[in-house]
Design a protein around this motif. Structure first.
Motif, PDB file in Angstrom:
ATOM      1  N   ASP A 147      -8.980 -33.468   5.795  1.00 22.88           N
ATOM      2  CA  ASP A 147      -8.654 -33.040   7.150  1.00 22.88           C
ATOM      3  C   ASP A 147      -8.944 -31.556   7.342  1.00 22.88           C
ATOM      4  OD1 ASP A 147      -7.329 -33.821   9.755  1.00 22.88           O
ATOM      5  OD2 ASP A 147      -6.033 -32.163   9.162  1.00 22.88           O
ATOM      6  N   THR A 148      -8.684 -30.757   6.318  1.00 27.13           N
ATOM      7  CA  THR A 148      -8.971 -29.327   6.388  1.00 27.13           C
ATOM      8  C   THR A 148     -10.454 -29.083   6.646  1.00 27.13           C
ATOM      9  OG1 THR A 148      -7.127 -28.720   4.940  1.00 27.13           O
ATOM     10  CG2 THR A 148      -8.952 -27.154   5.087  1.00 27.13           C
ATOM     11  N   ILE A 149     -11.302 -29.775   5.914  1.00 31.30           N
ATOM     12  CA  ILE A 149     -12.748 -29.617   6.089  1.00 31.30           C
ATOM     13  C   ILE A 149     -13.174 -30.101   7.472  1.00 31.30           C
ATOM     14  CG2 ILE A 149     -15.017 -30.273   5.205  1.00 31.30           C
ATOM     15  CD1 ILE A 149     -13.365 -28.309   3.465  1.00 31.30           C
ATOM     16  N   LYS A 150     -12.570 -31.196   7.935  1.00 27.84           N
ATOM     17  CA  LYS A 150     -12.884 -31.711   9.275  1.00 27.84           C
ATOM     18  C   LYS A 150     -12.604 -30.655  10.339  1.00 27.84           C
ATOM     19  CE  LYS A 150      -9.810 -34.373  11.277  1.00 27.84           C
ATOM     20  NZ  LYS A 150      -9.389 -33.652  12.515  1.00 27.84           N
ATOM     21  N   VAL A 151     -11.441 -30.029  10.278  1.00 28.55           N
ATOM     22  CA  VAL A 151     -11.059 -29.044  11.286  1.00 28.55           C
ATOM     23  C   VAL A 151     -11.947 -27.802  11.197  1.00 28.55           C
ATOM     24  CG1 VAL A 151      -9.213 -27.501  12.060  1.00 28.55           C
ATOM     25  CG2 VAL A 151      -8.697 -29.875  11.491  1.00 28.55           C
ATOM     26  N   LYS A 152     -12.281 -27.373   9.984  1.00 27.53           N
ATOM     27  CA  LYS A 152     -13.170 -26.214   9.830  1.00 27.53           C
ATOM     28  C   LYS A 152     -14.519 -26.480  10.490  1.00 27.53           C
ATOM     29  CE  LYS A 152     -11.305 -24.144   5.586  1.00 27.53           C
ATOM     30  NZ  LYS A 152     -11.315 -22.714   5.947  1.00 27.53           N
ATOM     31  N   LEU A 153     -15.060 -27.676  10.278  1.00 28.18           N
ATOM     32  CA  LEU A 153     -16.356 -28.012  10.880  1.00 28.18           C
ATOM     33  C   LEU A 153     -16.243 -28.142  12.395  1.00 28.18           C
ATOM     34  CD1 LEU A 153     -17.649 -30.617   8.266  1.00 28.18           C
ATOM     35  CD2 LEU A 153     -18.538 -28.315   8.642  1.00 28.18           C
ATOM     36  N   GLN A 154     -15.139 -28.715  12.862  1.00 27.75           N
ATOM     37  CA  GLN A 154     -14.956 -28.901  14.301  1.00 27.75           C
ATOM     38  C   GLN A 154     -14.822 -27.578  15.036  1.00 27.75           C
ATOM     39  OE1 GLN A 154     -11.428 -31.322  14.471  1.00 27.75           O
ATOM     40  NE2 GLN A 154     -12.573 -33.224  14.679  1.00 27.75           N
ATOM     41  N   SER A 155     -14.109 -26.629  14.432  1.00 30.22           N
ATOM     42  CA  SER A 155     -13.722 -25.416  15.148  1.00 30.22           C
ATOM     43  C   SER A 155     -14.668 -24.249  14.940  1.00 30.22           C
ATOM     44  CB  SER A 155     -12.304 -25.004  14.734  1.00 30.22           C
ATOM     45  OG  SER A 155     -12.239 -24.789  13.330  1.00 30.22           O
ATOM     46  N   GLN A 156     -15.663 -24.367  14.042  1.00 32.50           N
ATOM     47  CA  GLN A 156     -16.587 -23.245  13.881  1.00 32.50           C
ATOM     48  C   GLN A 156     -17.386 -23.046  15.172  1.00 32.50           C
ATOM     49  OE1 GLN A 156     -19.777 -23.681  11.061  1.00 32.50           O
ATOM     50  NE2 GLN A 156     -19.896 -25.904  11.322  1.00 32.50           N
ATOM     51  N   PRO A 157     -17.493 -21.826  15.640  1.00 31.77           N
ATOM     52  CA  PRO A 157     -18.222 -21.579  16.895  1.00 31.77           C
ATOM     53  C   PRO A 157     -19.698 -21.935  16.757  1.00 31.77           C
ATOM     54  CG  PRO A 157     -16.850 -19.694  16.272  1.00 31.77           C
ATOM     55  CD  PRO A 157     -16.874 -20.615  15.097  1.00 31.77           C
ATOM     56  N   ALA A 158     -20.301 -22.315  17.870  1.00 34.26           N
ATOM     57  CA  ALA A 158     -21.740 -22.585  17.857  1.00 34.26           C
ATOM     58  C   ALA A 158     -22.475 -21.295  17.511  1.00 34.26           C
ATOM     59  CB  ALA A 158     -22.182 -23.099  19.220  1.00 34.26           C
ATOM     60  N   PRO A 159     -23.454 -21.335  16.615  1.00 28.41           N
ATOM     61  CA  PRO A 159     -24.161 -20.111  16.217  1.00 28.41           C
ATOM     62  C   PRO A 159     -24.979 -19.534  17.364  1.00 28.41           C
ATOM     63  CG  PRO A 159     -25.266 -22.047  15.340  1.00 28.41           C
ATOM     64  CD  PRO A 159     -23.976 -22.534  15.929  1.00 28.41           C
ATOM     65  N   LEU A 160     -25.137 -18.232  17.335  1.00 30.03           N
ATOM     66  CA  LEU A 160     -25.983 -17.571  18.317  1.00 30.03           C
ATOM     67  C   LEU A 160     -27.451 -17.914  18.045  1.00 30.03           C
ATOM     68  CD1 LEU A 160     -24.258 -14.057  18.345  1.00 30.03           C
ATOM     69  CD2 LEU A 160     -24.015 -15.878  20.055  1.00 30.03           C
ATOM     70  N   PRO A 161     -28.317 -17.773  19.032  1.00 23.59           N
ATOM     71  CA  PRO A 161     -29.737 -18.072  18.805  1.00 23.59           C
ATOM     72  C   PRO A 161     -30.288 -17.315  17.602  1.00 23.59           C
ATOM     73  CG  PRO A 161     -29.320 -17.730  21.136  1.00 23.59           C
ATOM     74  CD  PRO A 161     -28.055 -17.373  20.426  1.00 23.59           C
ATOM     75  N   VAL A 185     -10.640 -27.978  19.378  1.00 23.60           N
ATOM     76  CA  VAL A 185     -11.156 -26.727  19.952  1.00 23.60           C
ATOM     77  C   VAL A 185     -10.220 -26.178  21.027  1.00 23.60           C
ATOM     78  CG1 VAL A 185     -13.548 -27.334  19.411  1.00 23.60           C
ATOM     79  CG2 VAL A 185     -12.638 -27.878  21.685  1.00 23.60           C
ATOM     80  N   ILE A 186      -9.531 -27.059  21.735  1.00 30.09           N
ATOM     81  CA  ILE A 186      -8.544 -26.606  22.722  1.00 30.09           C
ATOM     82  C   ILE A 186      -7.388 -25.906  22.018  1.00 30.09           C
ATOM     83  CG2 ILE A 186      -6.745 -27.421  24.320  1.00 30.09           C
ATOM     84  CD1 ILE A 186      -9.409 -27.395  25.655  1.00 30.09           C
TER      85      ILE A 186
END
Length: 297
Positions: free
Chosen positions: A26-40, A237-238
């Motif tokens: 679950d920890t890994i799931k949340v880390k992947l879900q909440s990482q911001p989209a990378p800049l171009p 993300v909310i």
């Protein structure tokens, strides 16, 4: 009342087993879900689940995989006791006579009702857990200057109560939590009962062995995420969104923005760890629940 007490005890023990087995996933799931989209031109912080595991262990040690477990562990007794006792009460309302087994369709109704009940407890617990799990990834994002660092579950709760609207702040994400728990639990209990009755060859499932219960529980858990995963991404993300400078105005806005910036794949970030967790964690939960309830007579 005896049946309620059995559900309370068995649900508590089953939930503890589920949490211990499944929390690192679950920890890994949340880390992947909440990482911001990378800049171009930039790469995401984590390239995938195994990279997230590697970086977490390197930066925080193995204990980092269990970060945020304090909040759900502290409430796992209440959460699972409420889930299984609410389901039990729904079962008693739908039974034609005491002890009569229910159909999978009736169990779907029971699961939905239980989902409503547990959402009230799940929302603040999940908010605390997600804040702790995601803070390392958010702290390193380009847009997180001055991001709050939390010392533990109680620190999260205190800061939210003090600076994010009081008690209302702890229920941020309640709508997507309901949208996850109600259909998710409806499917879980419906699939679980359908599989048990299929294995038993009829409605009487009292003679099923532990192997059958493990398979039924594991597949039922997998069905939860197959049904509601995008909703869980929106919830995460909310709940980790900055209160004073929010990226999202609500659940629909979050859904649209994730879809616009990352496509459908963005709604399934962390899906692999979630599925990898769901099978063993729910197999453990349902097996321990059934064994414990049976041992209580």
């Amino acid at each position: 009342m005896a049946e309620v007490a059995k559900d309370l005890v068995a649900g508590t023990v089953g939930g503890a087993a589920q949490l211990i087995v499944g929390h690192p996933f679950d920890t890994i799931k949340v880390k992947l879900q909440s990482q911001p989209a990378p800049l171009p031109g930039q790469l995401p912080k984590y390239s995938g689940a195994m990279d997230a595991v590697r970086q977490t262990i390197t930066a925080e040690g193995p204990r980092g995989l269990f970060k945020g477990m304090g909040a759900p562990l502290a409430t796992v007794a209440a959460f699972n006791a409420l889930l299984f006792s609410a389901r039990g009460q729904m079962e008693s309302l739908l039974r034609s006579q005491p002890g009569a087994p229910l159909s999978p369709n009736q169990q779907i109704v029971c699961g939905a009702g239980a989902g409503v009940a547990v959402s009230i407890l799940a929302c603040p617990t999940e908010l605390v857990k997600c804040r702790l799990q995601a803070q390392s990834a958010l702290a390193e994002s380009a847009s997180s200057a001055g991001v709050v660092k939390y010392g533990g579950p109680m620190d999260v709760a205190k800061l939210v109560l003090r600076s994010e609207g009081g008690l209302r702040g702890l229920f941020k994400g309640l709508v997507p939590t309901l949208a996850r728990e109600v259909p998710g639990n409806a499917v879980v209990f419906g699939v679980y009962e359908a599989l048990k009755q299929s294995f038993a060859g009829g409605r009487d499932t009292s003679g099923l062995g532990r192997g059958s219960l493990i398979v039924a529980g594991g597949l039922a858990g997998a069905s939860f995420w197959l049904t509601v995963y995008p909703t869980d991404v929106v919830k995460s993300v909310i709940q980790v969104d900055d209160y004073h400078n929010p990226r999202y105005s609500g659940s629909i806005d979050a859904f649209k923005k994730i879809l616009a910036s990352e496509g459908v794949r963005g709604l399934y970030k962390g899906f692999g760890p979630a599925m990898a967790r769901s099978v063993p964690a729910n197999a453990a939960c349902f097996l321990v629940y059934e064994v414990t309830k049976s041992s209580l007579g």
